[in-house]
Motif scaffolding. Structure first.
Motif, PDB file in Angstrom:
ATOM      1  N   GLU A  53       0.826  -1.209   0.000  1.00  0.00           N
ATOM      2  CA  GLU A  53       0.000   0.000   0.000  1.00  0.00           C
ATOM      3  C   GLU A  53       0.863   1.263   0.000  1.00  0.00           C
ATOM      4  O   GLU A  53       0.615   2.210  -0.753  1.00  0.00           O
ATOM      5  CB  GLU A  53      -0.907  -0.005   1.233  1.00  0.00           C
ATOM      6  N   ALA A  54       1.910   1.270   0.811  1.00  0.00           N
ATOM      7  CA  ALA A  54       2.803   2.426   0.868  1.00  0.00           C
ATOM      8  C   ALA A  54       3.566   2.588  -0.438  1.00  0.00           C
ATOM      9  O   ALA A  54       3.795   3.711  -0.902  1.00  0.00           O
ATOM     10  CB  ALA A  54       3.773   2.278   2.037  1.00  0.00           C
ATOM     11  N   ASP A  56       2.491   1.720  -3.414  1.00  0.00           N
ATOM     12  CA  ASP A  56       1.553   2.259  -4.400  1.00  0.00           C
ATOM     13  C   ASP A  56       1.373   3.762  -4.231  1.00  0.00           C
ATOM     14  O   ASP A  56       1.359   4.510  -5.211  1.00  0.00           O
ATOM     15  CB  ASP A  56       0.201   1.545  -4.294  1.00  0.00           C
ATOM     16  N   LYS A  57       1.236   4.208  -2.981  1.00  0.00           N
ATOM     17  CA  LYS A  57       1.077   5.644  -2.727  1.00  0.00           C
ATOM     18  C   LYS A  57       2.322   6.413  -3.150  1.00  0.00           C
ATOM     19  O   LYS A  57       2.225   7.482  -3.744  1.00  0.00           O
ATOM     20  CB  LYS A  57       0.796   5.903  -1.253  1.00  0.00           C
ATOM     21  N   LEU A  58       3.491   5.860  -2.842  1.00  0.00           N
ATOM     22  CA  LEU A  58       4.738   6.511  -3.231  1.00  0.00           C
ATOM     23  C   LEU A  58       4.820   6.653  -4.742  1.00  0.00           C
ATOM     24  O   LEU A  58       5.155   7.730  -5.265  1.00  0.00           O
ATOM     25  CB  LEU A  58       5.935   5.722  -2.705  1.00  0.00           C
ATOM     26  N   ASN A  59       4.505   5.601  -5.475  1.00  0.00           N
ATOM     27  CA  ASN A  59       4.524   5.659  -6.942  1.00  0.00           C
ATOM     28  C   ASN A  59       3.524   6.679  -7.464  1.00  0.00           C
ATOM     29  O   ASN A  59       3.814   7.408  -8.420  1.00  0.00           O
ATOM     30  CB  ASN A  59       4.227   4.278  -7.532  1.00  0.00           C
ATOM     31  N   GLN A  60       2.345   6.746  -6.844  1.00  0.00           N
ATOM     32  CA  GLN A  60       1.325   7.701  -7.269  1.00  0.00           C
ATOM     33  C   GLN A  60       1.812   9.134  -7.066  1.00  0.00           C
ATOM     34  O   GLN A  60       1.682   9.976  -7.956  1.00  0.00           O
ATOM     35  CB  GLN A  60       0.034   7.467  -6.482  1.00  0.00           C
ATOM     36  N   TYR A  61       2.391   9.423  -5.892  1.00  0.00           N
ATOM     37  CA  TYR A  61       2.864  10.770  -5.607  1.00  0.00           C
ATOM     38  C   TYR A  61       4.039  11.157  -6.506  1.00  0.00           C
ATOM     39  O   TYR A  61       4.122  12.297  -6.971  1.00  0.00           O
ATOM     40  CB  TYR A  61       3.271  10.911  -4.141  1.00  0.00           C
ATOM     41  N   GLU A  64       2.572  12.094  -9.836  1.00  0.00           N
ATOM     42  CA  GLU A  64       1.930  13.411  -9.788  1.00  0.00           C
ATOM     43  C   GLU A  64       2.957  14.542  -9.812  1.00  0.00           C
ATOM     44  O   GLU A  64       2.809  15.513 -10.558  1.00  0.00           O
ATOM     45  CB  GLU A  64       1.069  13.531  -8.529  1.00  0.00           C
TER      46      GLU A  64
END
Length: 101
Positions: A53-54, A56-61, A64
């Motif tokens: 989960e972390a 995925d969030k890191l890749n998303q940020y 962006e």
């Protein structure tokens, strides 16, 4: 006995043990030596030690921030990673382009 279609080589020879003969004796020795050499030269895989989960969030940020970077016309981006007071900080920086000769 019916022959199944679309089987891979491994599936077709599953359970088959070849009897040792003059033709295949030397081949077996070469395979074991090659396998040992391959295992020694294989590079260790790089892993990111974060929960899924972390990660995925890191890749998303990161996506962006890099999209905003390109929209602002800053060109290529290089990520600078720093550790400050127990925190990891990832900052975008302009990539240095090599001079064309």
């Amino acid at each position: 006995m019916r022959i199944k279609k679309n089987l891979s080589d491994e599936e077709m020879f599953k359970g088959y043990i070849e009897k040792e003969s003059f033709e295949n004796t030397f081949d077996a020795d070469e395979k074991t030596v090659a396998a040992k050499i391959k295992n020694k030269t294989a590079a260790p895989a790089k892993e990111l030690l974060l929960p899924a989960e972390a990660q995925d969030k890191l890749n998303q940020y990161l996506l962006e921030v890099s999209m905003d970077w390109f929209k602002n016309g800053n060109g290529e981006v290089v990520w600078k990673v720093q550790k400050e007071q127990g925190q990891i900080i990832i900052k975008p920086a302009p990539a240095k382009k090599k001079a064309l000769k």
